[in-house]
Design an enzyme around this catalytic site. Structure first.
Site, PDB file in Angstrom:
ATOM      1  N   LYS A 148     -12.745  18.851  -6.068  1.00 51.17           N
ATOM      2  CA  LYS A 148     -11.416  18.603  -6.624  1.00 51.17           C
ATOM      3  C   LYS A 148     -11.339  19.018  -8.099  1.00 51.17           C
ATOM      4  CE  LYS A 148      -9.171  16.903  -3.065  1.00 51.17           C
ATOM      5  NZ  LYS A 148      -7.998  17.606  -2.487  1.00 51.17           N
ATOM      6  N   TYR A 207     -17.041  15.777  -3.254  1.00 46.89           N
ATOM      7  CA  TYR A 207     -15.590  15.621  -3.341  1.00 46.89           C
ATOM      8  C   TYR A 207     -15.131  15.715  -4.797  1.00 46.89           C
ATOM      9  CZ  TYR A 207     -10.958  13.570  -2.536  1.00 46.89           C
ATOM     10  OH  TYR A 207      -9.596  13.340  -2.479  1.00 46.89           O
ATOM     11  N   ASP A 259      -5.607  26.118  10.299  1.00 44.80           N
ATOM     12  CA  ASP A 259      -6.941  25.660   9.893  1.00 44.80           C
ATOM     13  C   ASP A 259      -7.222  26.350   8.574  1.00 44.80           C
ATOM     14  OD1 ASP A 259      -9.625  25.235   9.405  1.00 44.80           O
ATOM     15  OD2 ASP A 259     -10.278  25.650  11.451  1.00 44.80           O
ATOM     16  N   ASP A 268      -6.238   7.426   5.715  1.00 42.24           N
ATOM     17  CA  ASP A 268      -7.551   7.621   6.329  1.00 42.24           C
ATOM     18  C   ASP A 268      -8.592   8.016   5.278  1.00 42.24           C
ATOM     19  OD1 ASP A 268      -6.426   7.026   8.728  1.00 42.24           O
ATOM     20  OD2 ASP A 268      -6.494   9.055   9.545  1.00 42.24           O
ATOM     21  N   ASN A 281       0.143  16.472   9.586  1.00 45.90           N
ATOM     22  CA  ASN A 281       0.327  15.709  10.829  1.00 45.90           C
ATOM     23  C   ASN A 281       0.112  14.207  10.681  1.00 45.90           C
ATOM     24  OD1 ASN A 281      -2.563  16.625  10.642  1.00 45.90           O
ATOM     25  ND2 ASN A 281      -2.770  15.213  12.364  1.00 45.90           N
ATOM     26  N   GLY A 340      -0.701  10.701   7.571  1.00 42.42           N
ATOM     27  CA  GLY A 340      -0.939  10.222   6.210  1.00 42.42           C
ATOM     28  C   GLY A 340       0.052  10.723   5.181  1.00 42.42           C
TER      29      GLY A 340
END
Length: 289
Positions: free
Chosen positions: A234, A230, A68, A264, A20, A22
């Site tokens: 990843k 993070y 989700d 963002d 939705n 970026g």
């Protein structure tokens, strides 16, 4: 299957999570511009529908479904929709993700005019100094960036296997590089794809969270210097991608970093435009057989 049979399409079907805004939204635009039918998914239904309408104005063939990635029921509903409407899936792009840190957007706004004068290292350093990691954020980071991508992938794998050109693209990050780990033993475990299993990989993630909670990240050799969760999530996604590629050699299964993009996720401190970052995802999604 009946819906797919009654609405046959020669177009390849691509699904993008976190579509939705970026990089995800721009990826949907670029795939649609190349003649694919795109299934744009987003956690927030209103924002997802708004994004779809924006893409459709250019004549693109794009549809929306709520997703989700952390909710098994939501993932199952999506898989049922793809099966019933299309009968297969050609491309899955696992783009949905979170930073795993708290950042103050007001503080960023105060330095926004200075961003263009900073080099990459200065921008990364600023983000590091102005981001806060908590245990709850770390858990949610693992839940979304690793387990969420895995949940979606496992649900859609049977439909990808029905395609003659199945593709999975997992969106990773330069932060995921194993050189960010400070333990040689951990580096070897994450890199040993001949022996690493999903079970062991998830045991390592549990160990990380235990060490995070006990303030033992540095002592036990996990990545430090900000965004630790993070980086680990990843790195785990990279390892999972390699495990999958080994299990399904007939498919094209890859992970990549889109680059340091103005989005963002980077608080718009990146160097690449959304168009440039998304083009890297699209190139990998459309690799020849």
């Amino acid at each position: 299957m009946e819906a797919a049979t009654s609405n046959p399409s020669s177009k390849r079907i691509a699904l993008v999570s976190g579509g939705n805004k970026g990089i995800g939204l721009e990826t949907c635009r670029q795939l649609a511009s190349k003649g694919l039918k795109v299934l744009l998914t987003a956690r927030n239904e209103a924002r997802g529908l708004e994004a779809v309408e924006g893409v459709r104005r250019s004549g693109a063939d794009v549809v929306f479904h709520q997703l989700d990635v952390t909710d098994p029921d939501s993932v199952a509903r999506l898989a049922d929709f793809v099966r019933d409407q299309f009968g297969k899936l050609d491309i899955l792009i696992n783009n949905a993700g979170i930073s795993g840190v708290d950042r103050d957007p007001v503080l960023f706004a105060q330095v926004q005019e200075q961003v263009e004068s900073m080099d990459v290292d200065q921008r990364v350093q600023w983000m590091k100094e102005n981001s806060k990691e908590t245990y709850e954020e770390a858990k949610e980071c693992m839940r979304t960036n690793y387990y969420g991508a895995k949940l979606v992938t496992e649900a859609l794998l049977p439909l990808l296997q029905l395609s003659s050109s199945g593709r999975i693209v997992n969106v990773s990050s330069g932060f995921s590089l194993l050189r960010n780990f400070n333990s040689e033993e951990l580096k070897k475990e994450f890199d040993d794809i001949d022996n690493l299993t999903e079970k062991r990989l998830e045991e390592l993630l549990d160990l990380f969270l235990e060490d995070f909670n006990a303030n033992l990240i540095e002592a036990h050799g996990w990545p430090t210097g900000g965004s630790s969760a993070y980086k680990v999530a990843k790195a785990a996604l990279n390892a999972y991608t390699r495990i999958l590629a080994k299990r399904f050699p007939a498919m094209r299964i890859n992970c990549l970093t889109p680059g340091f993009v103005k989005s963002d996720m980077s608080m718009h401190m990146g160097e690449l435009t959304l168009e440039e970052g998304a083009s890297n995802l699209v190139k990998v999604a459309l690799l020849p057989n």
